[in-house]
Motif scaffolding. Structure first.
Motif, PDB file in Angstrom:
ATOM      1  N   SER A 186      51.535  45.349  25.596  1.00 55.10           N
ATOM      2  CA  SER A 186      51.596  46.679  26.213  1.00 55.10           C
ATOM      3  C   SER A 186      50.359  46.963  27.073  1.00 55.10           C
ATOM      4  N   LEU A 187      49.360  46.109  26.965  1.00 54.67           N
ATOM      5  CA  LEU A 187      48.218  46.177  27.884  1.00 54.67           C
ATOM      6  C   LEU A 187      47.956  44.746  28.346  1.00 54.67           C
ATOM      7  N   ARG A 188      48.251  44.463  29.627  1.00 51.79           N
ATOM      8  CA  ARG A 188      48.116  43.091  30.111  1.00 51.79           C
ATOM      9  C   ARG A 188      47.125  43.070  31.263  1.00 51.79           C
ATOM     10  N   CYS A 189      46.324  42.043  31.244  1.00 56.76           N
ATOM     11  CA  CYS A 189      45.233  42.034  32.202  1.00 56.76           C
ATOM     12  C   CYS A 189      45.246  40.732  33.000  1.00 56.76           C
ATOM     13  N   ASP A 190      45.230  40.856  34.333  1.00 53.27           N
ATOM     14  CA  ASP A 190      45.099  39.689  35.202  1.00 53.27           C
ATOM     15  C   ASP A 190      43.725  39.737  35.849  1.00 53.27           C
ATOM     16  N   LEU A 191      43.174  38.548  36.005  1.00 53.83           N
ATOM     17  CA  LEU A 191      41.803  38.439  36.506  1.00 53.83           C
ATOM     18  C   LEU A 191      41.849  37.905  37.930  1.00 53.83           C
ATOM     19  N   ASN A 194      36.197  34.930  41.802  1.00 56.88           N
ATOM     20  CA  ASN A 194      35.634  33.870  42.633  1.00 56.88           C
ATOM     21  C   ASN A 194      34.124  33.828  42.456  1.00 56.88           C
ATOM     22  N   VAL A 195      33.509  32.761  42.953  1.00 57.75           N
ATOM     23  CA  VAL A 195      32.062  32.615  42.829  1.00 57.75           C
ATOM     24  C   VAL A 195      31.474  32.442  44.223  1.00 57.75           C
ATOM     25  N   VAL A 196      30.370  33.160  44.474  1.00 59.06           N
ATOM     26  CA  VAL A 196      29.732  33.133  45.790  1.00 59.06           C
ATOM     27  C   VAL A 196      28.369  32.453  45.661  1.00 59.06           C
ATOM     28  N   ASP A 197      28.085  31.541  46.597  1.00 59.85           N
ATOM     29  CA  ASP A 197      26.751  30.936  46.678  1.00 59.85           C
ATOM     30  C   ASP A 197      25.942  31.814  47.619  1.00 59.85           C
ATOM     31  N   LYS A 198      25.064  32.622  47.065  1.00 60.51           N
ATOM     32  CA  LYS A 198      24.392  33.630  47.883  1.00 60.51           C
ATOM     33  C   LYS A 198      23.396  33.021  48.869  1.00 60.51           C
ATOM     34  N   GLU A 199      22.876  31.833  48.547  1.00 59.57           N
ATOM     35  CA  GLU A 199      21.922  31.194  49.460  1.00 59.57           C
ATOM     36  C   GLU A 199      22.610  30.652  50.707  1.00 59.57           C
ATOM     37  N   ARG A 200      23.698  29.929  50.470  1.00 63.13           N
ATOM     38  CA  ARG A 200      24.376  29.277  51.595  1.00 63.13           C
ATOM     39  C   ARG A 200      25.491  30.141  52.203  1.00 63.13           C
ATOM     40  N   GLY A 201      25.851  31.208  51.492  1.00 60.46           N
ATOM     41  CA  GLY A 201      26.902  32.084  52.004  1.00 60.46           C
ATOM     42  C   GLY A 201      28.304  31.552  51.793  1.00 60.46           C
ATOM     43  N   SER A 202      28.434  30.418  51.129  1.00 56.12           N
ATOM     44  CA  SER A 202      29.776  29.876  50.911  1.00 56.12           C
ATOM     45  C   SER A 202      30.381  30.483  49.650  1.00 56.12           C
ATOM     46  N   LYS A 203      31.690  30.463  49.574  1.00 55.22           N
ATOM     47  CA  LYS A 203      32.344  30.972  48.367  1.00 55.22           C
ATOM     48  C   LYS A 203      33.663  30.268  48.105  1.00 55.22           C
ATOM     49  N   THR A 204      34.104  30.364  46.863  1.00 51.12           N
ATOM     50  CA  THR A 204      35.379  29.742  46.498  1.00 51.12           C
ATOM     51  C   THR A 204      36.512  30.722  46.827  1.00 51.12           C
ATOM     52  N   PRO A 205      37.753  30.226  46.931  1.00 48.83           N
ATOM     53  CA  PRO A 205      38.855  31.182  47.079  1.00 48.83           C
ATOM     54  C   PRO A 205      38.997  32.018  45.807  1.00 48.83           C
ATOM     55  N   VAL A 206      39.680  33.154  45.927  1.00 50.72           N
ATOM     56  CA  VAL A 206      39.891  34.009  44.755  1.00 50.72           C
ATOM     57  C   VAL A 206      41.030  33.424  43.919  1.00 50.72           C
ATOM     58  N   MET A 207      40.749  33.202  42.661  1.00 51.59           N
ATOM     59  CA  MET A 207      41.763  32.682  41.747  1.00 51.59           C
ATOM     60  C   MET A 207      42.329  33.843  40.941  1.00 51.59           C
ATOM     61  N   GLU A 208      43.623  33.830  40.756  1.00 56.98           N
ATOM     62  CA  GLU A 208      44.233  34.844  39.904  1.00 56.98           C
ATOM     63  C   GLU A 208      44.568  34.187  38.567  1.00 56.98           C
ATOM     64  N   VAL A 209      44.089  34.791  37.471  1.00 57.56           N
ATOM     65  CA  VAL A 209      44.398  34.235  36.148  1.00 57.56           C
ATOM     66  C   VAL A 209      45.265  35.227  35.382  1.00 57.56           C
ATOM     67  N   LYS A 210      46.426  34.759  34.942  1.00 51.73           N
ATOM     68  CA  LYS A 210      47.380  35.633  34.236  1.00 51.73           C
ATOM     69  C   LYS A 210      47.448  35.319  32.745  1.00 51.73           C
ATOM     70  N   ASN A 211      48.276  36.104  32.054  1.00 54.32           N
ATOM     71  CA  ASN A 211      48.562  35.898  30.623  1.00 54.32           C
ATOM     72  C   ASN A 211      47.366  36.098  29.708  1.00 54.32           C
ATOM     73  N   LEU A 212      46.526  37.046  30.026  1.00 54.63           N
ATOM     74  CA  LEU A 212      45.404  37.304  29.128  1.00 54.63           C
ATOM     75  C   LEU A 212      45.853  38.378  28.150  1.00 54.63           C
ATOM     76  N   ASN A 213      46.087  37.967  26.896  1.00 53.72           N
ATOM     77  CA  ASN A 213      46.627  38.966  25.975  1.00 53.72           C
ATOM     78  C   ASN A 213      45.667  39.363  24.860  1.00 53.72           C
ATOM     79  N   SER A 214      44.375  39.173  25.124  1.00 51.58           N
ATOM     80  CA  SER A 214      43.374  39.715  24.210  1.00 51.58           C
ATOM     81  C   SER A 214      42.059  39.816  24.970  1.00 51.58           C
ATOM     82  N   PHE A 215      41.148  40.623  24.468  1.00 52.34           N
ATOM     83  CA  PHE A 215      39.823  40.732  25.084  1.00 52.34           C
ATOM     84  C   PHE A 215      39.142  39.378  25.035  1.00 52.34           C
ATOM     85  N   LYS A 216      39.360  38.686  23.907  1.00 48.93           N
ATOM     86  CA  LYS A 216      38.741  37.378  23.716  1.00 48.93           C
ATOM     87  C   LYS A 216      39.264  36.391  24.760  1.00 48.93           C
ATOM     88  N   GLY A 217      40.574  36.423  24.994  1.00 51.98           N
ATOM     89  CA  GLY A 217      41.187  35.565  25.996  1.00 51.98           C
ATOM     90  C   GLY A 217      40.620  35.848  27.382  1.00 51.98           C
TER      91      GLY A 217
END
Ligand code: ZN
Ligand code: MN
Length: 481
Positions: A186-191, A194-217
């Motif tokens: 009844s409370l579902r969270c998708d994340l 992404n991670v940014v390299d602040k020195e070089r200005g490069s970054k990874t694409p944004v990943m979507e992570v689903k199926n997180l069904n606990s705070f621990k998860g």
């Protein structure tokens, strides 16, 4: 080496309205598979959806609690995609005009504002269960009302993530719009991470992570992706933009699909549901019906009742506990004693913990009265604990229990003396000992007396009666000689 993690969340909250969002089917989790279904929530052609007004009410509460701007006019949209859990071939949701935009939630510990980009209403999809070669579909969940809360990418680490989820859950609990059971979906969270390299200005694409069904998860998935994405940056490895799932057993994220382009959804206004006007009056009414929210309440509790942070945290975790506490304090102004009793004696007697306060047999008024009895010295703590246990079962008032069950202190001198004489008579060997080691024997009889009266005898009175009975015995003894 200066890597920064950037996290945004999409949170789906199932609303606890009596019926579904577009039909009259029951909205209840505990039903047999495909029990609560009809042609509308099965997506049959020719059926007409009708928007449940309660869903708008609940969504509005959430939007206001998160300090969102609410548009004067809004509507529902169709989001097209094909999947067996969505029999119509499209989901009725809100795309261009959500119920709330530009809100915020403040995190006290991190001292940071997380912006809420939007809150919208939509229907839940059916539930698919994969069993070996076959897949079973339960349409009970199809058409269950949801709100989706989307944050800006303002969360920078797992500590902030946990505080945000905790705070959001706390806030929603005070609105009473969802049962918020993460493990039951009844409370579902998708994340979105992404991670940014602040020195070089490069970054990874944004990943979507689903199926997180606990705070621990959610926490573990964040740490896992953070590591995976940082390593990719360090090694100059290109990663595809993906939707990934959290595998609880393997404790890792796995690719589900390459991220589809959102234009593929072919959004358009749902033509079968009238546009919705939200008046200033409706907003004001909703505001007036809302409880004082947890952050405000925490601060007030600290000031008004002078309670430590720890107590305040527990008392405001859940609206029923907060209300219970304040109603008890109205009857007996002893905030710290009441807080202590709630956290120790009361909670230890309840198997459901804080959630049990919703339908407690014990009325806050009676709890207040019981506290007053102890505050005024009418009954000792031991008796208070016994009365508390009784009320939790019977729901009777503390005065009535005290009177009917004879739990109050014994004050009648004759009754006490009678009890003491019986005591001496039933332990003749101990009585014999008294003439040799009086101190020790007196302690023995004191203990027996307290035990026999279940704490109802006050020590001073018991001692006085014992001394009297013993001196009587002594004179009988000298007479015999
Ligand atoms: Zn239905
Ligand atoms: Mn959604």
């Amino acid at each position: 080496m200066n890597y920064q993690t950037v996290i945004g969340l999409e949170i789906h909250v199932e609303l606890t309205t009596k019926s579904k969002i577009f039909c009259g089917c029951k909205n209840e989790a505990k039903a047999k598979p495909n029990e609560n279904i009809c042609p509308t929530c099965m997506g049959y052609p020719g059926t007409l959806p009708r928007l449940n007004e309660k869903v708008v009410d609940y969504g509005l509460k959430a939007a206001l609690a998160l300090e969102c701007q609410v548009p004067k006019n809004t509507h529902m949209d169709r989001k097209h995609y094909f999947y067996p859990d969505l029999p119509k071939g499209y989901q009725i949701t809100q795309a261009t005009k959500p119920l709330g935009i530009n809100g915020k939630l403040y995190l006290e510990k991190a001292d940071k504002i997380v912006r809420i980009q939007r809150i919208h209403m939509e229907e839940d999809t059916a539930k698919m269960m994969h069993r070996g070669e076959t897949t079973e579909i339960d349409y009970n969940r199809s058409g269950v009302p949801l709100i989706e809360i989307v944050t800006a990418p303002d969360i920078s680490n797992e500590v902030e993530l946990l505080e945000f989820l905790d705070e959001l859950k706390n806030l929603l609990a005070f609105l009473e719009i969802s049962d918020l059971k993460m493990e039951e979906g009844s409370l579902r969270c998708d994340l979105n991470i992404n991670v940014v390299d602040k020195e070089r200005g490069s970054k990874t694409p944004v990943m979507e992570v689903k199926n997180l069904n606990s705070f621990k998860g959610a926490l573990k998935a964040t740490l896992y992706e953070e590591k995976r994405l940082t390593e990719a940056l360090v090694n100059n490895k290109e990663l595809p933009k993906e939707t990934r799932g959290w595998d609880q057993k393997k404790e890792k994220t796995l690719s589900l699909r390459k991220k589809e382009d959102s234009q593929g959804y072919q959004y358009f206004i749902e033509p079968e549901i009238l546009p919705l006007a939200i008046s200033q009056r409706k907003i004001q009414n909703t505001h007036n019906r809302m409880r004082e929210l947890p952050q405000k309440r925490r601060n007030r509790f600290k000031k008004q009742y002078d309670l430590p942070d720890y107590d305040v945290g527990i008392l405001t975790k859940n609206p029923y506990v907060a209300d219970f506490f304040e109603q008890a304090v109205l009857v007996c102004y002893a905030p710290k004693r009441i807080s202590n009793w709630i956290m120790t004696q009361l909670l230890s007697e309840m198997d459901q913990g804080l959630d049990g306060f919703k339908d407690l047999a014990l009325k806050p008024k009676d709890f207040g009265k019981l506290m007053a009895m102890m505050e005024e010295g009418e009954i000792p703590k031991k008796i208070g604990e016994r009365i508390l246990r009784e009320i939790l079962i019977s729901g009777e008032s503390p005065e009535k229990i005290l009177k009917n069950r004879k739990l109050g202190p014994i004050t009648d001198e004759k009754e006490i003396l009678g009890m003491v004489k019986d005591l001496l008579a039933s332990h003749p060997e101990a009585l014999e000992d008294y003439w040799i080691k009086p101190e020790k024997t007196l302690r023995f009889f004191m203990g027996k007396g307290m035990e026999k009266s279940s704490g109802r005898l006050e020590p001073e009175r018991l001692k006085a009666a014992l001394m009297e009975a013993l001196s009587e015995k002594n004179s009988e003894r000298s007479d015999e000689k």
